[in-house]
Enzyme design. Structure first.
Site, PDB file in Angstrom:
ATOM      1  N   LYS A 122       0.840  -1.198   0.000  1.00  0.00           N
ATOM      2  CA  LYS A 122       0.000   0.000   0.000  1.00  0.00           C
ATOM      3  C   LYS A 122       0.875   1.249   0.000  1.00  0.00           C
ATOM      4  CE  LYS A 122      -3.802  -1.891   2.844  1.00  0.00           C
ATOM      5  NZ  LYS A 122      -4.899  -1.777   1.874  1.00  0.00           N
ATOM      6  N   ARG A 138      -9.668 -11.931   3.176  1.00  0.00           N
ATOM      7  CA  ARG A 138     -10.497 -13.069   2.755  1.00  0.00           C
ATOM      8  C   ARG A 138      -9.731 -14.378   2.872  1.00  0.00           C
ATOM      9  NH1 ARG A 138     -11.236 -10.227  -2.971  1.00  0.00           N
ATOM     10  NH2 ARG A 138     -10.883  -8.478  -1.556  1.00  0.00           N
TER      11      ARG A 138
END
Ligand code: BES
Ligand code: MN
Ligand code: ZN
Length: 485
Positions: free
Chosen positions: A265, A339
């Site tokens: 990021k 996830r």
């Protein structure tokens, strides 16, 4: 904080601050009329002159008004009586408390709650506890200072007790999230969870890395590989129901820091990523409240705890992982790690007997794009169960909105090399493709996913809540447990 029920002549009550309410049409509830009389009609004159507003959430301060013993009177606009819900009561209590917590104060009396129903008093007390605690855990001088004592006018013992339990649970969640990632890494968070659960009598089991390997949690372990901090899986068990009865399963994403991994990021996107364990912290807060309320329901709570980092051993793009339920996963983006963690945790939850599941996760920026900062996304494989969760979130005033789970979104995560891939084709509909991924791991059990990427962590403070962790959806989960049967 001491919380005490009070009654008697309000104007004679010696406190640092007295909180009263005024309705949107300018009318004064009974207790405020007493204050008005004691002050020779000052209150009514100020309302008449529109110096004091009854608009929901507006506040005005009267310093040392003649005729009352309180050092100040805080007048809170309560909106319309017909619109006074638990969510509004929570915000009113929190607004008053946050306004008054800017200085150390010994005693504050909430007297807008007189003749309120128990569920509203409970919500206001909960709000008051939440409003006076901020995110400044490490500031030499705190900007918000909880009072020594909270006096509540005309409240039942029960409502004060349950309000306190809820408020403390929300604050537990908030403080776990607000702690910096150097303090809260997987093993440290597991320890804190164990301590909290021991204090409220909830069984707690912790899987370390070796156990996770034995249990074939290949998906969760892959995310953890880039970090020098080993992962944990925490399993909490509260048996308030009878043996053999249905089990509510609560599952939380506990990424204690999300750097993005090799799909790293940028700095701006990374700064707040200590909040990526908010789902896990929400489950912990809810478990604590459910246990302290002694709700007659069986609940298991599971938190998958990892740190998503980079090292020579970090998982890579193109890697194929084998999840605990046997499905194979291609990694197309290491920043879609939540996830991958939840995949294995959901499988354990099903194996441990959860009959209906809720998972909470700061899962996707896409959900924030779709719904904004204040609203959580709901996605489900079972409309009845989703409606139940939505009814609870509506009832407590935590905003959520359902997103569709059409089969087309599932097509997007079909893999080329393996069964599925961890991102959709393209970024559109990212909140839903993420939910479609999770659906692969719930073995067809009724399951509702709550994407709290928006509401879990506030960039800016609100009149009723400091910035940082919000504790959002703890109250919803407790309400679901209260309506289990
Ligand atoms: N933890 C983030 C999601 C997030 C974003 C939480 C903003 C809170 C605020 C998650 O792990 C993530 O990075 N998701 C990616 C998914 C993408 C790579 C498919 C995202 O949303 O960009
Ligand atoms: Mn990520
Ligand atoms: Zn994440």
């Amino acid at each position: 904080m001491r919380i005490e029920s009070q009654s008697g002549e309000i104007s004679k009550h010696k406190v640092d601050a007295l909180v009263i309410g005024v309705w949107a049409d300018g009318s004064l509830p009974g207790i405020a009329q007493e204050v008005n009389q004691a002050t020779g009609g000052a209150l009514a004159r100020l309302v008449e002159a529109k110096e004091i507003s009854g608009k929901c959430g507006d506040v005005a301060t009267l310093l040392a008004p003649a005729g009352v013993e309180a050092l100040q009177v805080l007048v809170v606009g309560m909106g319309k009586p017909s619109e006074l819900t638990r969510g509004v009561a929570f915000r009113l209590g929190a607004t008053a408390a946050k306004t008054l917590a800017t200085k150390p104060r010994e005693s504050v009396a909430l007297a807008f709650t007189s003749d309120w129903k128990d569920e509203l008093v409970e919500s206001a007390v909960c709000g008051a506890l939440v409003g006076c605690v901020g995110q400044d855990l490490y500031k030499s001088e705190r900007r918000l200072q909880p009072f020594q004592a909270l006096h509540v006018w005309g409240a039942s013992e029960g409502a004060m007790r349950t309000g306190r339990i809820l408020g403390e649970a929300v604050n537990l969640t908030r403080s776990l999230v607000n702690e910096p990632p150097c303090e809260i890494y997987p093993a440290a968070l597991a320890d804190r969870i164990q301590q909290a659960m021991q204090a409220c009598g909830v069984e707690c089991e912790v899987w370390d890395k070796a156990r996770l390997q034995d249990e074939r949690c290949g998906s969760l372990l892959a995310v953890a590989r880039g970090s020098s901090r080993e992962p944990r899986l925490v399993i909490m068990k509260y048996n308030g129901g009878l043996p053999g009865e249905a089990v509510l399963g609560l599952v939380g994403k506990g990424v204690t820091f999300d750097s993005g991994g090799l799909s790293i990021k940028p700095t701006e996107g990374m700064l707040a990523m200590k909040c990526d364990m908010a789902g896990a912290a929400t489950v912990v807060g809810a478990m604590e409240a459910i246990a302290r309320l002694k709700l007659p329901v069986n609940v298991i709570g599971l938190c998958g705890l990892v740190e998503n980092m980079i090292s020579g051993d970090a998982y890579k793009l193109g890697d194929v992982l084998k999840a605990r339920n046997g499905k194979t996963i291609e990694v197309h983006n290491t920043d879609a790690e939540g996830r991958l963690v939840l995949a294995d945790v959901l499988d354990v939850a099903v194996e441990r007997g959860a009959t209906r599941l809720i998972d909470l996760a700061t899962l996707t920026g896409a959900c924030v794009v779709a719904l904004g900062n204040d609203v959580a996304g709901l996605m489900s494989n079972d409309q009845t169960w989703c409606d139940t969760v939505k009814a609870s979130s509506d009832a407590v005033g935590e905003q959520a909105w359902q997103l569709p789970m059409f089969a087309e979104y599932g097509e997007q995560i079909r893999g080329d090399v393996a069964d599925i891939k961890n991102v959709g084709s393209g970024r559109w509909g990212g909140a839903i493709t993420a939910a479609k991924f999770l659906e692969e791991f719930v073995a067809g059990k009724p399951w509702t996913h709550i994407d709290i990427a928006g509401p879990a962590f506030l960039e800016r403070s609100k009149p009723y809540l400091d910035a940082g962790a919000s504790g959002a959806f703890v109250r919803t989960l407790v309400d679901v447990a209260r309506h289990w049967n």
